[in-house]
Design a protein around this motif. Structure first.
Motif, short mmCIF file in Angstrom:
data_model
loop_
_atom_site.label_atom_id
_atom_site.label_comp_id
_atom_site.label_asym_id
_atom_site.label_seq_id
_atom_site.Cartn_x
_atom_site.Cartn_y
_atom_site.Cartn_z
N HIS A 62 5.28 26.08 -13.90
CA HIS A 62 4.02 27.25 -14.16
C HIS A 62 4.51 28.24 -15.20
O HIS A 62 4.01 28.85 -15.81
CB HIS A 62 3.41 27.54 -13.01
CG HIS A 62 2.15 26.70 -12.61
ND1 HIS A 62 1.15 27.08 -13.23
CD2 HIS A 62 2.15 25.98 -11.70
CE1 HIS A 62 0.14 26.43 -12.79
NE2 HIS A 62 0.67 25.29 -11.98
N TYR A 63 5.90 28.78 -15.03
CA TYR A 63 6.81 29.47 -15.82
C TYR A 63 6.66 29.02 -17.21
O TYR A 63 6.14 29.56 -18.16
CB TYR A 63 8.08 29.76 -15.32
CG TYR A 63 8.74 30.61 -16.53
CD1 TYR A 63 8.71 32.04 -16.15
CD2 TYR A 63 9.50 30.27 -17.45
CE1 TYR A 63 8.74 33.08 -16.93
CE2 TYR A 63 10.00 31.01 -18.23
CZ TYR A 63 9.73 32.45 -18.24
OH TYR A 63 10.36 33.32 -19.13
N GLU A 64 7.03 27.75 -17.13
CA GLU A 64 6.99 27.22 -18.84
C GLU A 64 5.56 26.97 -19.27
O GLU A 64 5.34 27.29 -20.33
CB GLU A 64 7.59 25.69 -18.62
CG GLU A 64 9.32 26.03 -18.33
CD GLU A 64 9.86 24.74 -18.02
OE1 GLU A 64 11.07 24.68 -17.90
OE2 GLU A 64 9.14 23.55 -17.91
N ILE A 65 4.85 26.70 -18.30
CA ILE A 65 3.33 26.76 -18.97
C ILE A 65 2.66 28.08 -19.39
O ILE A 65 2.26 27.96 -20.46
CB ILE A 65 1.99 25.96 -17.71
CG1 ILE A 65 2.68 24.60 -17.35
CG2 ILE A 65 0.57 26.29 -18.11
CD1 ILE A 65 1.97 24.06 -16.04
N ALA A 66 2.97 28.92 -18.53
CA ALA A 66 2.61 30.16 -19.24
C ALA A 66 3.32 30.78 -20.53
O ALA A 66 2.66 31.16 -21.58
CB ALA A 66 2.98 31.39 -18.22
N SER A 67 4.57 30.41 -20.30
CA SER A 67 5.30 30.72 -21.68
C SER A 67 4.95 29.99 -23.03
O SER A 67 4.79 30.54 -24.05
CB SER A 67 6.90 30.61 -21.41
OG SER A 67 7.62 31.53 -22.18
N TYR A 68 5.03 28.67 -22.81
CA TYR A 68 4.37 27.69 -23.87
C TYR A 68 3.04 28.06 -24.36
O TYR A 68 2.78 28.12 -25.65
CB TYR A 68 4.58 26.23 -23.66
CG TYR A 68 6.00 25.60 -23.84
CD1 TYR A 68 6.59 25.72 -24.83
CD2 TYR A 68 6.75 25.20 -22.56
CE1 TYR A 68 7.99 25.10 -25.09
CE2 TYR A 68 8.07 24.87 -22.73
CZ TYR A 68 8.56 24.68 -23.97
OH TYR A 68 9.73 24.19 -24.17
N GLY A 69 2.21 28.52 -23.34
CA GLY A 69 1.01 28.83 -23.67
C GLY A 69 0.99 29.99 -24.69
O GLY A 69 0.15 30.18 -25.68
N THR A 70 1.58 30.90 -24.19
CA THR A 70 1.80 32.26 -25.22
C THR A 70 2.32 31.81 -26.51
O THR A 70 1.68 32.10 -27.60
CB THR A 70 2.70 33.30 -24.47
OG1 THR A 70 2.19 33.61 -22.98
CG2 THR A 70 2.78 34.46 -25.34
N ALA A 71 3.47 31.30 -26.57
CA ALA A 71 4.10 30.89 -27.92
C ALA A 71 3.12 30.02 -28.70
O ALA A 71 3.04 29.98 -29.90
CB ALA A 71 5.26 30.05 -27.47
N ARG A 72 2.23 29.03 -28.08
CA ARG A 72 1.40 28.24 -28.67
C ARG A 72 0.22 29.18 -29.51
O ARG A 72 -0.02 28.97 -30.76
CB ARG A 72 0.74 27.28 -28.07
CG ARG A 72 0.00 25.88 -28.35
CD ARG A 72 -1.61 26.40 -28.32
NE ARG A 72 -1.97 27.04 -27.24
CZ ARG A 72 -2.63 26.73 -26.36
NH1 ARG A 72 -2.77 25.44 -26.19
NH2 ARG A 72 -2.97 27.58 -25.38
N THR A 73 -0.22 30.06 -28.79
CA THR A 73 -1.18 30.66 -29.21
C THR A 73 -0.83 31.69 -30.06
O THR A 73 -1.49 31.92 -31.54
CB THR A 73 -1.90 31.59 -28.01
OG1 THR A 73 -2.37 30.81 -26.86
CG2 THR A 73 -3.11 32.34 -28.26
#
Lengths: 162, 162
Positions: free
Chosen positions: B108-119
């Motif tokens: 979930h840390y990675e999901i949040a962080s990749y989500g931010t980076a992708r956006t």
């Protein structure tokens, strides 16, 4: 720790520590925010978090455990990382984008942890407790989505112009 | 750090550190696992993570930045917490349930962080980079779901009987 009951106790105590750390950290993040919409979202979530802490106290009472007893090191790391990031940023849209990212990491920690706790409660027949945990889990997911909306609909556009 | 480009650089470097820490931590978690299904899931995700690290190197090259330069303190906290939890558990179904919970927090840390980076990438016109980040984001979400399935379909039942 040998049984699921003990793992459940650990999980609730870890969440109680995480939420209390979040309660302290959120006003510090909110005061560095430029966007009114984002600041309001933090204020709403602050009140929501107070309710979530009460829910954990209610769960601890039902389980016959003390909600205190753990220090959530992961939330400590998340807050330290957020502060370290904000020290490198002046107030403005880029800082707002970074604050949203940091807050979403905190939300996702809670989503993972409440998800585990809810599933444990469901599978050990603690239905009332599972319902309470599910309520908080849904609030955390909604906060995460609200933060994504604020980022994509306003903050990131402003930040991209900096 | 004043611009979205610099925030993007920070985010990629933080993820690069997080993935490398995860690469080191995963085999240590996997060797304490009792369930064959869970151990195999860790092995699959280990190979997937190696691909995700390569993707971050490709992104760094496209951005003209060094992927090194940050230490992800949040992932340090997550791993410290996982080790601390496992020190309290003997190998068995309850430990397996706890390992799944710890791994899902890392996911979930990675999901949040990749989500931010992708956006960020989408909104600053970096379409190729957004696509690469989206691929990893989907893998992380699938890993999280796979871990939930392993917990609910087998590990938690066994653990509840301990």
């Amino acid at each position: 720790m040998k049984t699921m009951d003990e793992f459940m106790e650990h999980t609730i105590q870890d969440l109680y520590s995480a939420e209390q750390q979040a309660l302290e950290a959120m006003p510090q993040l909110a005061q560095r925010v430029q966007s009114d919409q984002l600041r309001q979202a933090f204020q709403v979530h602050q009140r929501e978090t107070e309710g979530q802490v009460k829910r954990l106290e209610q769960i601890a009472q039902q389980l016959g455990i003390d909600p205190d007893g753990e220090t959530c090191m992961a939330m400590q790391g998340l807050i330290e990382e957020a502060n370290d990031l904000l020290d490198q940023l002046e107030e403005g849209p880029v800082a707002d984008a970074a604050i949203i990212g940091a807050a979403q990491k905190m939300e996702h920690y809670e989503i993972a942890s409440y998800g585990t706790a809810r599933t444990l409660a469901q599978q050990t027949g603690l239905e009332q407790i599972a319902d309470l945990l599910e309520q908080t889990l849904e609030e955390e997911k909604q906060t995460d989505e609200k933060l994504t909306t604020i980022a994509t609909s306003s903050v990131n556009q402003k930040a991209a112009q900096e």
